[in-house]
Design a protein around this motif. Structure first.
Motif, short mmCIF file in Angstrom:
data_model
loop_
_atom_site.label_atom_id
_atom_site.label_comp_id
_atom_site.label_asym_id
_atom_site.label_seq_id
_atom_site.Cartn_x
_atom_site.Cartn_y
_atom_site.Cartn_z
N SER A 186 5.14 23.76 -1.43
CA SER A 186 6.50 24.41 -1.44
C SER A 186 7.26 23.70 -0.08
CB SER A 186 6.73 25.74 -1.40
OG SER A 186 8.24 26.12 -1.17
N ARG A 214 10.19 23.60 0.54
CA ARG A 214 11.28 24.90 1.34
C ARG A 214 10.50 25.86 2.08
NH1 ARG A 214 15.14 28.22 -2.64
NH2 ARG A 214 16.28 26.07 -2.53
N PHE A 215 9.11 26.17 1.74
CA PHE A 215 8.54 27.09 2.74
C PHE A 215 8.31 26.10 4.05
CE2 PHE A 215 4.45 28.82 4.47
CZ PHE A 215 4.83 30.10 4.36
N TYR A 233 -2.44 32.24 2.07
CA TYR A 233 -0.99 32.20 1.65
C TYR A 233 -0.35 31.20 2.12
CZ TYR A 233 3.79 33.71 0.89
OH TYR A 233 5.18 33.53 0.74
N GLU A 234 -0.38 31.07 3.55
CA GLU A 234 0.27 29.95 4.18
C GLU A 234 -0.09 28.66 3.81
OE1 GLU A 234 0.40 31.13 8.22
OE2 GLU A 234 1.95 32.79 8.19
N GLU A 275 2.26 37.13 -2.15
CA GLU A 275 1.23 37.29 -1.20
C GLU A 275 -0.16 38.02 -1.54
OE1 GLU A 275 4.53 37.77 -1.07
OE2 GLU A 275 5.17 37.44 1.09
N ARG A 299 1.22 27.62 0.63
CA ARG A 299 2.78 27.66 0.28
C ARG A 299 3.18 26.25 1.09
NH1 ARG A 299 6.21 29.26 -2.96
NH2 ARG A 299 7.74 29.81 -1.34
N LEU A 300 2.31 25.90 2.26
CA LEU A 300 2.76 24.76 2.99
C LEU A 300 2.47 23.54 2.24
CD1 LEU A 300 1.50 25.37 6.63
CD2 LEU A 300 3.91 25.20 5.93
N GLU A 335 11.18 26.20 6.23
CA GLU A 335 11.43 27.48 6.83
C GLU A 335 10.68 27.67 8.03
OE1 GLU A 335 10.96 30.17 3.68
OE2 GLU A 335 12.80 29.82 2.54
N GLU A 336 9.12 27.32 7.74
CA GLU A 336 8.24 27.44 8.97
C GLU A 336 8.71 26.57 10.13
OE1 GLU A 336 5.64 29.63 9.11
OE2 GLU A 336 6.69 30.48 7.36
#
Length: 342
Positions: free
Chosen positions: A172, A174-175, A164-165, A155, A168-169, A178-179
């Motif tokens: 990734s 996996r991210f 950052y989000e 971050e 990652r979206l 998770e979201e």
């Protein structure tokens, strides 16, 4: 159409660095054989001392003047239904296409992060200005955080949590999963099965009781032998529910945000995938049929044109032969033809 996660994944792909020059795994530009040559003993991996592994945080910045990432294009504009790049058939966006172009007065540097005891180092590429100020990994704006120059976590390489989000979206799976779990909590949007509670209640049970419990709570999963056995032997989130694309990837639903994602249990996801496969096979069959008809019409047209050309050539030959025959009949004085005419 799925994004699996929370399963026992191999760790060699998760933390191993990647060389920016030859794109090989488990080596960097400092240990790249293409740059420095192959060592005599064919081993170029230095041993990490136990003292170094016990350090909670190790931070270093190295200028990679030899190798710089390709200049990424501008960020694609957003489209409806959460699609970041309308019509894309890729599940995630390559890293070089996520970030904005690097400013002309900045350079690429490598940042190595290791947070926590016993964790491996991970190398990331970040832009730095000529005034030695770190830039956001996505939007290339100056990072103003207190850990910007000495980052401890991923971050810290971004100017804010929004970048950052977003990063990652799009990079990734996996991210993304998770979201999605934070929004829908592992509940299937089709049959309303609480997959998270199913996994949580199944784990402490024995194998026999797991079978009875799953058959009672999730009969649709119990009807499918492979899914049922997999969930009984390994009750994890990834074996109970999947993150599915609402607009399928093959229809341009790739590279999407959470608006285009939904939670489906493994049974419902299997049914959706089977229906989509049937739809795709029908579309391919119709395309082949149309292509066959088109090729047939082209062949017929070619045959008609060939027949027409043959007829034209024959007509020309007939006219030419008659002309030649007329030229052969000449009036010769004193011949039988001239006497008869007279």
């Amino acid at each position: 159409m799925e994004v699996r996660g929370n399963q026992a994944l191999p760790t060699h792909n998760k933390y191993c660095p990647q060389c920016n020059h030859c794109t090989k795994i488990s080596q960097t530009t400092d240990t790249c054989w293409d740059i420095h040559g192959k060592p005599p003993d064919k081993k170029w991996f230095p041993n990490k001392s136990t003292k170094a592994m016990q350090q909670p945080v190790i931070w270093k910045v190295a200028t990679s003047s030899q190798v710089a990432p390709s200049r990424p294009p501008s960020c694609p504009r957003s489209t409806p239904v959460g699609l970041l790049n309308g019509g894309s058939k890729r599940r995630k966006t390559p890293i070089i296409e996520v970030s904005y172009p690097l400013p002309p007065d900045a350079v690429w540097k490598k940042v190595s992060l290791r947070s926590g005891l016993g964790k491996r180092e991970r190398e990331y590429t970040q832009g730095w200005s000529v005034t030695d100020e770190p830039l956001c990994k996505r939007c290339q704006k100056q990072c103003m955080g207190k850990n910007a120059k000495r980052p401890e976590f991923l971050e810290d390489l971004f100017c804010n949590l929004v970048c950052y989000e977003e990063y990652r979206l799009r990079t990734s799976n996996r991210f993304l999963r998770e979201e999605l779990f934070k929004i829908e909590h592992g509940v299937c949007t089709n049959c309303q099965l609480d997959c998270h509670k199913l996994v949580k209640d199944t784990r402490p049970l024995s194998l026999e009781r797991r079978r009875e419990f799953i058959q009672k709570i999730a009969p649709n999963i119990a009807k499918r032998k492979n899914m049922f056995e997999k969930l009984v032997n390994e009750p994890t989130e990834g074996n109970a529910w999947h993150a599915d694309h609402i607009v399928p990837v093959y229809q341009g639903g790739g590279e999407c945000k959470l608006e285009n994602m939904r939670t489906l249990c493994v049974a419902c996801h299997s049914d959706v995938t089977a229906a989509q496969c049937s739809e795709r096979s029908k579309a391919r069959a119709n395309a082949k049929k149309k292509l066959k008809e088109l090729m047939g019409s082209i062949k017929i047209g070619m045959k008609c044109s060939a027949v027409t050309n043959i007829k034209d050539h024959r007509a020309i030959d007939e006219r030419g032969s008659s002309v030649i025959e007329d030229e052969l009949f000449l009036e010769v004085p004193g011949s039988a033809y001239s006497i008869a005419d007279s």
